[in-house]
Design an enzyme around this catalytic site. Structure first.
Site, PDB file in Angstrom:
ATOM      1  N   TYR A 150       0.838  -1.206   0.000  1.00  0.00           N
ATOM      2  CA  TYR A 150       0.000   0.000   0.000  1.00  0.00           C
ATOM      3  C   TYR A 150       0.871   1.254   0.000  1.00  0.00           C
ATOM      4  CZ  TYR A 150      -3.682   3.278   1.362  1.00  0.00           C
ATOM      5  OH  TYR A 150      -4.558   4.344   1.392  1.00  0.00           O
ATOM      6  N   LYS A 154       1.354   4.108  -3.063  1.00  0.00           N
ATOM      7  CA  LYS A 154       1.056   5.531  -2.841  1.00  0.00           C
ATOM      8  C   LYS A 154       2.314   6.385  -3.043  1.00  0.00           C
ATOM      9  CE  LYS A 154      -3.325   5.010  -1.877  1.00  0.00           C
ATOM     10  NZ  LYS A 154      -4.363   5.462  -2.819  1.00  0.00           N
TER      11      LYS A 154
END
Ligand SMILES: NC(=O)c1ccc[n+]([C@@H]2O[C@H](COP(=O)([O-])OP(=O)(O)OC[C@H]3O[C@@H](n4cnc5c(N)ncnc54)[C@H](O)[C@@H]3O)[C@@H](O)[C@H]2O)c1
Length: 254
Positions: A150, A154
């Site tokens: 994750y 990002k």
């Protein structure tokens, strides 16, 4: 009034943003895997193609703004799904609709995260994302069960935005990103509910100067500002919307 496209408008931050833009009188085209104007699965190349085609059909005159909000996270989804939806599901849709946003000299806002700085551009996953190599990225995501997918996605998204700021501006497009901390949405609910993860979430809240998680409306309001005319000289920025967590924990890294 303008025409705006977003992904992920069926829930959480995307739903708040869609409601706000509609309240402001804009036409909103929502792309999501469910409950949307354009139903598309952004984890696959075919789904991304359908998303782009569906928006093009509904906004032939161009887009005033585009916000790829759709994403997956928390402790549930596998790293490969996080990688394909959060990075390629955003970048491929932005690239596919770039000319439509350019036609109206519009704005784009990407959804990053204040957890992105936990990853680095030297991370092999970040590097393969930035190289646009989805097969390699998925292989790395499969091989490394390190829970960093994750953050890596990002981080790559923020780097991609900054690397492309000039090219997009030359097309008349202002591109920015927001980097929220924990926000109360269906994505984070399982984290707050899971006793093991709840400790981590509490740590984050304890280190947040404002002492609480964000609300989806607070993120939507900031995105709406970045899309609008009051942000006319803001370009290439990553706006942290995290109650001060980033400032408190990385004080000198400005
Ligand atoms: N909630 C947070 O704490 C937080 C913090 C930082 C960043 N973000 C980012 O904000 C964005 C929105 O998160 P949220 O908390 O509102 O989540 P959410 O789960 O409430 O909403 C996500 C939306 O994305 C859609 N979606 C998921 N997979 C999809 C797919 N394959 N194809 C098409 N649509 C798909 C879902 O249907 C849903 O409508 C995400 O990109 C997330 O990474 C969230």
């Amino acid at each position: 009034m303008g025409t705006y496209a977003l992904t992920g408008g069926a829930s959480g931050i995307g739903a708040s943003l869609a409601a706000l833009l509609r309240e402001q009188g804009h036409k909103v085209i929502n792309v999501d895997i469910r409950e949307a104007d354009v139903i598309a699965d952004l984890s696959t190349p075919a789904g991304r193609q359908a998303a782009v085609a569906g928006v093009r059909e509904r906004a032939p005159q161009g887009l005033d703004g585009l916000v790829p909000v759709a994403g997956v996270g928390g402790s549930g989804p596998p790293g490969t799904l996080i990688t394909s939806v959060n990075y390629f599901g955003a970048v491929v849709v932005v690239e596919g609709l770039r000319d439509l946003v350019s036609r109206k000299r519009g704005a784009i806002v990407l959804l990053c995260s204040n957890s992105a700085p936990m990853s680095s551009p030297e991370d092999p996953l970040v590097a393969s994302l930035l190289a646009g190599d989805e097969q390699q990225a998925l292989q790395i995501a499969r091989d490394n069960d390190n829970g960093m997918h994750y953050m890596a996605g990002k981080r790559a998204l923020a780097c991609w935005m900054r690397r492309n700021t000039m090219a997009y501006a030359q097309d008349g497009i202002r591109m920015n990103a927001v980097a929220p901390g924990p926000v109360d949405t269906p994505m984070t609910k399982p984290l707050f509910d899971d006793p093991k993860m709840a400790e981590v979430m509490q740590y984050l809240i304890d280190n947040t100067p404002l002492g609480r998680a964000g609300k989806p409306e607070e993120i939507a309001a900031a995105i709406s500002f970045l899309l609008g005319p009051d942000a006319s000289y803001i370009c290439g920025s990553v706006l942290y919307i995290d109650g001060g967590y980033d400032a408190h924990t990385r004080s000198d890294l400005v």
